[in-house]
Write an enzyme that holds these catalytic residues in place. Structure first.
Site, PDB file in Angstrom:
ATOM      1  N   ASP A 492       0.829  -1.213   0.000  1.00  0.00           N
ATOM      2  CA  ASP A 492       0.000   0.000   0.000  1.00  0.00           C
ATOM      3  C   ASP A 492       0.860   1.259   0.000  1.00  0.00           C
ATOM      4  O   ASP A 492       2.061   1.218   0.290  1.00  0.00           O
ATOM      5  CB  ASP A 492      -0.913  -0.031   1.238  1.00  0.00           C
ATOM      6  CG  ASP A 492      -2.265   0.589   0.962  1.00  0.00           C
ATOM      7  OD1 ASP A 492      -2.362   1.430   0.048  1.00  0.00           O
ATOM      8  OD2 ASP A 492      -3.224   0.235   1.669  1.00  0.00           O
ATOM      9  N   MET A 493       0.247   2.390  -0.270  1.00  0.00           N
ATOM     10  CA  MET A 493       0.944   3.682  -0.288  1.00  0.00           C
ATOM     11  C   MET A 493      -0.145   4.737  -0.152  1.00  0.00           C
ATOM     12  O   MET A 493      -0.837   5.052  -1.116  1.00  0.00           O
ATOM     13  CB  MET A 493       1.654   3.809  -1.646  1.00  0.00           C
ATOM     14  CG  MET A 493       2.757   4.802  -1.722  1.00  0.00           C
ATOM     15  SD  MET A 493       2.165   6.495  -1.808  1.00  0.00           S
ATOM     16  CE  MET A 493       3.650   7.342  -2.195  1.00  0.00           C
ATOM     17  N   ASP A 545      -1.097   1.711 -12.509  1.00  0.00           N
ATOM     18  CA  ASP A 545      -0.426   2.035 -13.765  1.00  0.00           C
ATOM     19  C   ASP A 545       0.419   0.859 -14.221  1.00  0.00           C
ATOM     20  O   ASP A 545       0.654  -0.088 -13.464  1.00  0.00           O
ATOM     21  CB  ASP A 545       0.437   3.296 -13.591  1.00  0.00           C
ATOM     22  CG  ASP A 545       1.417   3.161 -12.442  1.00  0.00           C
ATOM     23  OD1 ASP A 545       2.325   2.314 -12.547  1.00  0.00           O
ATOM     24  OD2 ASP A 545       1.280   3.886 -11.428  1.00  0.00           O
ATOM     25  N   GLU A 625     -27.174 -16.257   2.926  1.00  0.00           N
ATOM     26  CA  GLU A 625     -26.113 -15.477   2.275  1.00  0.00           C
ATOM     27  C   GLU A 625     -24.846 -16.324   2.122  1.00  0.00           C
ATOM     28  O   GLU A 625     -24.177 -16.282   1.087  1.00  0.00           O
ATOM     29  CB  GLU A 625     -25.817 -14.207   3.076  1.00  0.00           C
ATOM     30  CG  GLU A 625     -26.896 -13.142   2.913  1.00  0.00           C
ATOM     31  CD  GLU A 625     -26.711 -11.967   3.874  1.00  0.00           C
ATOM     32  OE1 GLU A 625     -26.962 -10.825   3.454  1.00  0.00           O
ATOM     33  OE2 GLU A 625     -26.339 -12.195   5.043  1.00  0.00           O
TER      34      GLU A 625
END
Ligand code: GLA
Length: 744
Positions: A492-493, A545, A625
């Protein structure tokens, strides 16, 4: 394969890059496109053409006339008809009398700002070039060719090596540039693009992807007008706000028809895309590094590698263009064991319990995962240092065994014993001010002396341009990964980068070096743990990206897990990025980002347009569910390879239509998974018909659930009515299979 076939292939490949000595024209040929440029009499490298396949030399497109206020190079003598301000160029430098946006700008040792690049030599090689320390398209030796053109400024001796990779069969051309200081004084690179495309004629639409945290990659289509349109990032990451991928399209281009050009930057930091319609209605587009917060110093002999831009063109509309980029990213960007492997269905702890968990909570999730047929449990943020909320602990990569109630290794052992894999969350680039690491090394965070740093999520950014900082964090992360059988990492970032300063001598290069530092870290991590699947993340899709995809074959698409919003986010994402790259989960309702309630079925169908997983506490679900989830997981697994490797077709526009629809079609067109979600509900509503694409017209397809059969031609020309019903966001999914041997 017969020897003859091999020979033919070799000849085809040899044709991909041609240099015609007599008129010094370079022609790059792919299956359906042609790219041409020419070294002219003064040594300038002029761009001639990029588009659908053409025969012959395209230098007839160049016209010369006396244009007022468009100056003429000195060596053209008194010829007023030759102007760099008018001619299409391959890599225009600032300061040579071209007043349009430049691809490269250099401040020379004497303080002058001029980069006058002329042709020196070129070389054609078999295989695709690589870029040291940077992500780039890769290919087998026989799949690609490289053209390298050396340009030089005869006065400053600045050299630029333009690199072209031609993947003939994929219709892909890549471009990069290496800028070298061949002179004797220090210079500064002030701007550097890797691709410039000049079009001497035509009108163009620009399709770009804008957004914000939790609502990324909305499609915007505008006309390229007079003036300069700039889109980019100065956030240190490619950003939620603008994605480094754009499409130029002839007006009127649709999903199925029309000429369009895709450009995607293989880089995860600051970028700049520019589009300009000039005084003579010519169009220039540029993709490269941002020219802000960037002044890259080069000592004599030093070089700067400009990250790669991938180019693709088709005359067959946006759908074909997207599939071209999907293939390219899947087969020539994503690497490692998981690039082509079916990804595990995972259960992530974040929206299940946020920071509030113990080892027992994670084991309970693992038991649920096992019972529901899922493959993996992921322990998200909160397992290390002092980290019970997002104000502290980042940088302290030691397992909080007190919180877990056991060692990490023990916990993983218990999870694995259930037949469930284990994954973990990390955020290596960050530090909390309230952490042991920050107290010991406050100077490791990016800060400008004398100023309070800008905080983001109450955290600061570690200076990954520094080797010592990177080394330390690498060792700490490895020490965690070595504690047990960890098979997945979520990297993460969670903030944008500010306070861009790393000491007096590093000004202007920090952000580029930072990104190179992150890539170096990831390269080492992936080589040391080749069996670990890494999922990229930056507050969801803030660093979604092609650069990250080189190291992390999937990226958490958005922090927004709302199925209705995801329809739009995933639609925008699909223009360049393959479904195998799109992290997508079923979460609880009311949704935690929007409060919206959608059915479990709808959430499942939407999450299946991605790597598929869950992000909720199954302990809070009803038995019905749970039963539905068990079926959902089975359905996903049945279709997983079709979803991850099949051709993806957009069948509607969720920004405009009352129904969001898309389909996956197997390579041999025998299997189809059709998906649709109604985005609007009204009284007495017209029926929505969805027309399929990419089928065999004469093949009979059977709906595996209803047994109904339809010819491909009917499904593509008239479509299927989406069954009506009450309630918002109803989803419809149909599996169609070719009925063997039935063709008209
Ligand atoms: C980011 C991610 C989330 C989650 C949190 C944890 O916001 O996008 O999925 O991992 O961080 O803090």
């Amino acid at each position: 394969m017969k020897p003859q076939a091999i020979q033919i292939k070799a000849v085809e490949i040899a044709m991909a890059i041609v240099f015609r000595e007599k008129n010094r024209i370079f022609a790059l040929e792919t299956a359906h496109t042609t790219y041409q440029m020419k070294v002219d009499d003064y040594g300038f490298l002029l761009h001639l053409y990029y588009g659908g396949k053409v025969s012959g030399d395209m230098d007839y497109l160049l016209t010369y006339s006396d244009r007022g206020f468009s100056g003429n190079p000195y060596d053209a003598g008194l010829d007023r008809t030759y102007s760099m301000d008018v001619l299409p160029q391959e890599y225009p430098g600032l300061g040579i009398g071209d007043f349009r946006s430049s691809a490269v700008a250099v401040r020379n040792g004497d303080g002058s700002e001029c980069c006058d690049l002329r042709y020196v030599s070129h070389e054609v090689r078999q295989g695709k070039y690589g870029l040291k320390g940077l992500p780039a398209v890769y290919a087998q030796e026989q799949e690609a060719q490289t053209l390298e053109i050396l340009l030089e400024d005869p006065v400053s001796k600045v050299q630029v090596r333009l690199l072209y990779g031609v993947l003939e069969r994929e219709d892909i051309i890549t471009r990069s540039a290496v800028i070298r200081n061949g002179g004797s004084c220090e210079i500064t690179v002030e701007k550097a693009a890797s691709a410039c495309l000049d079009f001497v004629t035509g009108e163009y639409d620009l399709l770009g992807f804008y957004g914000r945290h939790a609502m990324e990659r909305n499609l915007q289509r505008t006309r390229v007008n007079h003036g300069i349109f700039r889109m980019g990032s100065r956030r240190g990451t490619s950003s939620h706000q603008y994605n480094p991928a754009v499409i130029l399209a002839q007006p009127g281009t649709t999903e199925d028809a029309g000429g369009c050009w895709g450009m995607i930057f293989v880089y995860s930091g600051n970028f700049l895309f520019e589009a300009e319609r000039d005084q003579f209605d010519q169009t220039r587009v540029l993709m490269g590094l941002s020219d802000e917060l960037f002044h890259y110093p080069l000592n004599p002999g030093e070089s700067l590698i400009v990250p790669e831009t991938i180019l693709g063109h088709t005359e067959e509309g946006l759908g074909t263009l997207s599939r071209m980029f999907h293939r390219c990213i899947r087969n020539h960007i994503c690497r490692g064991k998981y690039a082509h492997e079916t990804r595990p269905v995972l259960l992530n702890s974040w929206e299940a319990s946020y920071f509030d968990f113990s080892g027992e909570t994670i084991c309970a999730l693992a038991r649920d995962a096992a019972a529901l047929g899922m493959d993996m449990v992921v322990m998200d943020d909160g397992w290390f240092g002092k980290r019970d909320d997002d104000n502290s602990g980042l940088g302290d990569w030691t397992v909080n065994e007190e919180k877990l109630g056991c060692t990490l290794g023990e916990m993983i052992g218990r999870i694995n014993a259930l037949g469930v894999k284990f994954g973990i969350w990390v955020e290596p680039e960050m530090v909390s001010e309230d952490s042991e690491l920050y107290r010991a090394h406050p100077d490791w965070a990016l800060r400008i002396p004398g100023r309070g740093p800008v905080r983001g999520r109450n955290q600061l950014v570690l200076d990954f341009s520094r080797q010592d900082v990177k080394e330390y964090i690498f060792d700490r992360i490895c020490a965690v990964l070595d504690q047990g059988n960890i098979e997945y990492v979520k990297w993460d970032m969670n903030r944008s980068i500010t306070d861009v300063y790393s000491g007096e001598n590093c000004q202007g290069r920090v952000l580029y070096d930072y990104m190179a530092g992150v890539y170096d870290f990831l390269e080492r991590l992936t080589s040391r743990y080749p069996h670990i699947l890494i999922e990229g993340c930056s507050g969801g899709g803030g660093r979604f990206d092609a650069g990250m995809l080189y190291y992390t074959p999937q990226i958490w698409c958005s922090d927004n897990t709302d199925a209705a919003d995801r329809l739009r986010i995933q639609y925008g994402t699909s223009f360049f990025y393959p479904v195998s790259a799109v992290g997508s989960h079923v979460s609880a309702v009311p949704n935690h980002q929007t409060g919206r309630i959608t059915s479990l079925h709808t959430r499942g169908v939407v999450a299946m347009a991605g790597t598929f997983g869950y992000e909720l506490d199954p302990g809070k679900l009803t038995e019905e569910e749970k039963a539905e989830i068990r079926e959902q997981v089975k359905a996903y697994k049945r279709a997983a390879s079709l979803i991850q490797t099949g051709d993806y077709y957009r069948l509607s526009d969720p920004f405009r239509d009352t129904c969001a629809a898309w389909a996956f079609v197997s390579e041999n067109r025998d299997r189809v998974l059709l998906n649709a979600v109604m985005t609007e509900i009204h009284g007495n509503m017209p029926v929505s018909y969805v027309r399929l694409k990419g089928l065999e017209p004469e093949t009979l397809y059977r709906d595996t659930k209803t047994g109904e059969t339809y010819y491909g031609s009917a499904l593509m020309r008239a479509g299927l009515p989406i069954p009506g019903g009450m309630g918002e966001y109803r989803a419809y999914q149909a599996e169609l299979e070719a009925v063997k041997g039935v063709r008209t």
